[in-house]
Design a protein around this motif. Structure first.
Motif, mmCIF file in Angstrom:
data_model
loop_
_atom_site.group_PDB
_atom_site.id
_atom_site.type_symbol
_atom_site.label_atom_id
_atom_site.label_comp_id
_atom_site.label_asym_id
_atom_site.label_seq_id
_atom_site.Cartn_x
_atom_site.Cartn_y
_atom_site.Cartn_z
ATOM 1 N N PRO A 2 0.829 -1.208 0.000
ATOM 2 C CA PRO A 2 0.000 0.000 0.000
ATOM 3 C C PRO A 2 0.864 1.258 0.000
ATOM 4 O O PRO A 2 1.981 1.259 0.503
ATOM 5 C CB PRO A 2 -0.804 -0.105 1.292
ATOM 6 N N ASN A 3 0.310 2.308 -0.599
ATOM 7 C CA ASN A 3 1.019 3.590 -0.611
ATOM 8 C C ASN A 3 1.126 4.131 0.796
ATOM 9 O O ASN A 3 0.174 4.054 1.572
ATOM 10 C CB ASN A 3 0.275 4.608 -1.489
ATOM 11 N N GLU A 4 2.272 4.682 1.109
ATOM 12 C CA GLU A 4 2.443 5.327 2.406
ATOM 13 C C GLU A 4 1.790 6.699 2.370
ATOM 14 O O GLU A 4 1.697 7.333 1.330
ATOM 15 C CB GLU A 4 3.927 5.466 2.725
ATOM 16 N N LYS A 5 1.368 7.133 3.528
ATOM 17 C CA LYS A 5 0.796 8.468 3.646
ATOM 18 C C LYS A 5 1.899 9.498 3.462
ATOM 19 O O LYS A 5 3.013 9.312 3.960
ATOM 20 C CB LYS A 5 0.174 8.665 5.027
ATOM 21 N N PRO A 6 1.601 10.611 2.775
ATOM 22 C CA PRO A 6 2.590 11.691 2.693
ATOM 23 C C PRO A 6 2.939 12.206 4.083
ATOM 24 O O PRO A 6 2.078 12.306 4.961
ATOM 25 C CB PRO A 6 1.871 12.770 1.871
ATOM 26 N N ASN A 7 4.199 12.508 4.285
ATOM 27 C CA ASN A 7 4.719 13.006 5.552
ATOM 28 C C ASN A 7 4.616 14.531 5.552
ATOM 29 O O ASN A 7 5.250 15.194 4.721
ATOM 30 C CB ASN A 7 6.164 12.553 5.719
ATOM 31 N N VAL A 8 3.829 15.085 6.459
ATOM 32 C CA VAL A 8 3.591 16.524 6.511
ATOM 33 C C VAL A 8 4.093 17.077 7.842
ATOM 34 O O VAL A 8 3.678 16.622 8.908
ATOM 35 C CB VAL A 8 2.095 16.854 6.328
ATOM 36 N N LEU A 9 4.992 18.033 7.752
ATOM 37 C CA LEU A 9 5.436 18.771 8.934
ATOM 38 C C LEU A 9 4.500 19.965 9.094
ATOM 39 O O LEU A 9 4.377 20.784 8.184
ATOM 40 C CB LEU A 9 6.878 19.249 8.774
ATOM 41 N N VAL A 10 3.814 20.028 10.216
ATOM 42 C CA VAL A 10 2.855 21.101 10.484
ATOM 43 C C VAL A 10 3.429 21.985 11.585
ATOM 44 O O VAL A 10 3.621 21.537 12.712
ATOM 45 C CB VAL A 10 1.479 20.536 10.913
ATOM 46 N N ALA A 11 3.710 23.225 11.241
ATOM 47 C CA ALA A 11 4.214 24.215 12.196
ATOM 48 C C ALA A 11 3.036 25.124 12.543
ATOM 49 O O ALA A 11 2.582 25.904 11.705
ATOM 50 C CB ALA A 11 5.362 25.004 11.580
ATOM 51 N N HIS A 37 12.533 26.393 17.517
ATOM 52 C CA HIS A 37 13.512 25.416 17.986
ATOM 53 C C HIS A 37 13.119 24.004 17.544
ATOM 54 O O HIS A 37 13.935 23.269 16.985
ATOM 55 C CB HIS A 37 13.650 25.501 19.513
ATOM 56 N N GLU A 38 11.856 23.635 17.792
ATOM 57 C CA GLU A 38 11.363 22.320 17.362
ATOM 58 C C GLU A 38 11.401 22.186 15.850
ATOM 59 O O GLU A 38 11.795 21.141 15.322
ATOM 60 C CB GLU A 38 9.912 22.127 17.804
ATOM 61 N N ALA A 39 10.963 23.214 15.159
ATOM 62 C CA ALA A 39 10.904 23.167 13.696
ATOM 63 C C ALA A 39 12.288 22.968 13.102
ATOM 64 O O ALA A 39 12.463 22.187 12.154
ATOM 65 C CB ALA A 39 10.267 24.445 13.150
ATOM 66 N N THR A 40 13.269 23.656 13.644
ATOM 67 C CA THR A 40 14.630 23.531 13.144
ATOM 68 C C THR A 40 15.104 22.087 13.247
ATOM 69 O O THR A 40 15.731 21.559 12.323
ATOM 70 C CB THR A 40 15.571 24.471 13.931
ATOM 71 N N LYS A 41 14.779 21.429 14.347
ATOM 72 C CA LYS A 41 15.143 20.012 14.520
ATOM 73 C C LYS A 41 14.383 19.119 13.544
ATOM 74 O O LYS A 41 14.922 18.137 13.052
ATOM 75 C CB LYS A 41 14.826 19.554 15.947
ATOM 76 N N ARG A 42 13.115 19.443 13.276
ATOM 77 C CA ARG A 42 12.248 18.580 12.470
ATOM 78 C C ARG A 42 12.473 18.725 10.972
ATOM 79 O O ARG A 42 12.001 17.891 10.200
ATOM 80 C CB ARG A 42 10.774 18.871 12.763
ATOM 81 N N LEU A 43 13.173 19.761 10.531
ATOM 82 C CA LEU A 43 13.364 19.967 9.102
ATOM 83 C C LEU A 43 14.115 18.812 8.443
ATOM 84 O O LEU A 43 13.966 18.578 7.252
ATOM 85 C CB LEU A 43 14.083 21.296 8.833
ATOM 86 N N ASP A 45 13.619 15.665 9.092
ATOM 87 C CA ASP A 45 12.843 14.438 9.248
ATOM 88 C C ASP A 45 12.252 13.903 7.943
ATOM 89 O O ASP A 45 11.538 12.909 7.960
ATOM 90 C CB ASP A 45 11.714 14.636 10.268
ATOM 91 N N GLY A 46 12.526 14.550 6.841
ATOM 92 C CA GLY A 46 12.070 14.036 5.555
ATOM 93 C C GLY A 46 10.622 14.323 5.219
ATOM 94 O O GLY A 46 9.922 13.457 4.701
#
Length: 140
Positions: A2-11, A37-43, A45-46
């Protein structure tokens, strides 16, 4: 397979997170951040798409957009700016923010309240979800 769900970073601000989870939880793999701070770390994550609210971390949307577009490993990830809270922007403010977002490299700017007025609540929600799917799919 099955197709994986798109990975979305929500700020976004914390109060919007439950709304996004309810609206998109079945459609996307959601990763949330509420501070620069969190967003910088999460960028790193793909993410397939970055969705950032105008009120994110005391109105740091443009800061996160500039950062994302300055990093070679993230530059190609579509960045969508969204306004969810408060009332609809007037035409001048909407145009100004839209132009600034695009000039900084965003895929676009959505004033969800404007879409709700023009298309109704349910259709506006579906349009935003479809836009994120389209951005995650990449260029044809």
């Amino acid at each position: 397979m099955p197709n994986e769900k798109p990975n979305v970073l929500v700020a976004e601000v914390p109060g919007v997170i439950p709304i996004v989870q309810e609206a998109w939880g079945e459609c996307f793999a959601l990763n949330f951040c509420t501070s620069m701070h969190e967003a910088t770390k999460r960028l790193d994550d793909g993410a397939d798409v970055i969705v950032c609210g105008t009120h994110f971390d005391e109105s740091s949307m443009f800061d996160l957009l500039r950062l994302a577009k300055s990093l070679p490993r993230v530059r190609a990830v579509p960045f969508l700016c969204v306004r969810v809270l408060d009332g609809e922007l007037d035409n001048t403010a909407f145009q100004g923010i839209s132009i600034a977002c695009c000039a900084l490299g965003a895929a676009g700017f959505v004033d969800l309240n404007r879409w709700r007025r023009e298309h109704g609540f349910v259709q506006a929600r579906e349009m935003l979800r479809d836009l994120v799917f389209t951005l995650a799919a990449g260029p044809d």
